[in-house]
Write a protein that holds these residues in place. Sequence first.
Motif, PDB file in Angstrom:
ATOM      1  N   THR A 188       2.224 -68.579   1.206  1.00  0.00           N
ATOM      2  CA  THR A 188       0.820 -68.392   0.838  1.00  0.00           C
ATOM      3  C   THR A 188       0.058 -69.704   0.942  1.00  0.00           C
ATOM      4  OG1 THR A 188       1.497 -68.672  -1.463  1.00  0.00           O
ATOM      5  CG2 THR A 188       1.236 -66.428  -0.666  1.00  0.00           C
ATOM      6  N   ASP A 189       0.639 -70.786   0.422  1.00  0.00           N
ATOM      7  CA  ASP A 189      -0.021 -72.092   0.473  1.00  0.00           C
ATOM      8  C   ASP A 189      -0.215 -72.549   1.913  1.00  0.00           C
ATOM      9  OD1 ASP A 189       0.009 -72.096  -2.269  1.00  0.00           O
ATOM     10  OD2 ASP A 189       1.809 -73.346  -2.429  1.00  0.00           O
ATOM     11  N   ARG A 197       5.748 -72.386  -0.373  1.00  0.00           N
ATOM     12  CA  ARG A 197       5.229 -71.024  -0.381  1.00  0.00           C
ATOM     13  C   ARG A 197       4.455 -70.723   0.893  1.00  0.00           C
ATOM     14  NH1 ARG A 197       3.010 -70.573  -6.654  1.00  0.00           N
ATOM     15  NH2 ARG A 197       5.091 -70.513  -7.628  1.00  0.00           N
ATOM     16  N   THR A 214      -3.212 -70.513   3.474  1.00  0.00           N
ATOM     17  CA  THR A 214      -4.539 -70.798   2.934  1.00  0.00           C
ATOM     18  C   THR A 214      -5.015 -72.206   3.279  1.00  0.00           C
ATOM     19  OG1 THR A 214      -3.541 -71.406   0.797  1.00  0.00           O
ATOM     20  CG2 THR A 214      -4.348 -69.137   1.048  1.00  0.00           C
ATOM     21  N   THR A 215      -4.102 -73.105   3.642  1.00  0.00           N
ATOM     22  CA  THR A 215      -4.542 -74.439   4.065  1.00  0.00           C
ATOM     23  C   THR A 215      -5.344 -74.376   5.361  1.00  0.00           C
ATOM     24  OG1 THR A 215      -2.480 -74.852   5.277  1.00  0.00           O
ATOM     25  CG2 THR A 215      -2.590 -75.642   2.998  1.00  0.00           C
ATOM     26  N   GLU A 267       8.435 -67.376  -1.521  1.00  0.00           N
ATOM     27  CA  GLU A 267       8.613 -68.815  -1.706  1.00  0.00           C
ATOM     28  C   GLU A 267      10.026 -69.145  -1.246  1.00  0.00           C
ATOM     29  OE1 GLU A 267       9.493 -71.690  -5.447  1.00  0.00           O
ATOM     30  OE2 GLU A 267       7.477 -70.810  -5.448  1.00  0.00           O
TER      31      GLU A 267
END
Length: 439
Positions: free
Chosen positions: A181-182, A179, A185-186, A173
Amino acid sequence: MDASDPRRSIPRTDRLLALPDVIAAGEHLNQATIKALVNEVQTAARTGRIPVAEVVPTLVSRLGTRTASSLTPVLNATGILVHTNLGRAPLSPAATRAVTEAAGYVDVEMDLAAGKRSKRGTGAKAALLRACPAAEDALVVNNGAAGLLLAVTALRGAASGGEIVVSRGELIEIGAGFRLTDLMTTTGARLHEVGTTNRTHLADYAEAIGEDTSCLLKVHTSNFRVEGFTASVEVSELSGLATEHDLPLIVDLGSGLFTPDEALPDEPDIDAALRAGADLVIVSGDKLLGGPQAGIVLGRAEAVQTLAEHPLARALRTDKLTLAALEATITHTANPIHDALHIDPDRLRARTEALAEAAGAAVVAHDGRVGGGGAPGVPLPGWAVELPEDCAAGLRLGEPAVVARVHQGRCLVDLRCVPEADDESIAAAIARVLDRRHD
């Protein structure tokens, strides 16, 4: 409001707009901007921040000093080279000239010899490939996050599935709660996390690879360090595994360097990652490179072209000003970030002592930092002028605005990132703040 309240005599908007100086300001400012300044000054008078008698002269002064944008130039006296809150890397003189030259009509997508449309950003691309011979191709997008977004999206489309294999210890982050990760995954991709926070092995990646795997991802943990009982997998090892399974290997270096820098011996560089077998390497242009905000993707020609041909590339492309500044940054030898990182310690100390003497203050040891998600925990030894903590606000709100570091109840003025030509301006700013404290 009481009839005797002086606020009742604040000039009305129509009267202020009819002032000769305000009318004259209309030659370079639009009416919306002028009305907003009028309202700001009236509000300042109503709230008691300025006397009613100062409404007209304050308005005239603000109209006369209104800059082209609301951004305020500052002197970075924090000792942090890549300061995100201050716009990260300041452009070099060459890059600044390039932006000015590119502000008008330029041949950004035109072949002047043929008189036909050409590909965009060929100059910046050529400069990148000269600076990094290990790369077969290059692509520039609007920031580092865009580069990663485009990479995982485009390569997912080229593969049978949408699963990204990545180490748990590299799921970072960064500032403002963003982040990685976010971001990934979008795109609709799934993350297959392997290993543990402190230890990940090649076997962890190998066991995770399946029919839905679209790529292997390695992320440089650029804003933190894990020490002690740790293990991670080198790019060269991951490259062999990726080749074995016919998968692309993406390496996100964040603030990576083109080549190793002795001042930051543990900071990874683009050249080494490509030579170790990465298919794509992603870095930011406005960090250790010292250029404009941009996402730089370098790597194998086939992989880069897959990104360039994806429809999302159009939405993430950068403009002519960024391309011009990036090319100038790469093709010239010096820039403010490089200069601050490799500053002469003896000269820095002499400048600091001269400033301290002028201010009647003390010199203290002070470690600078790279900042901006680069070289976490690596100190840049230096010195600072120590002032009372309450001087920080006065320096920030002065002219010029000076942003110092507030630490442990002290205001620390570090000259590492301040051009030497501005030392006298810093001294004058400190003197004004100290004089007000004594009044």
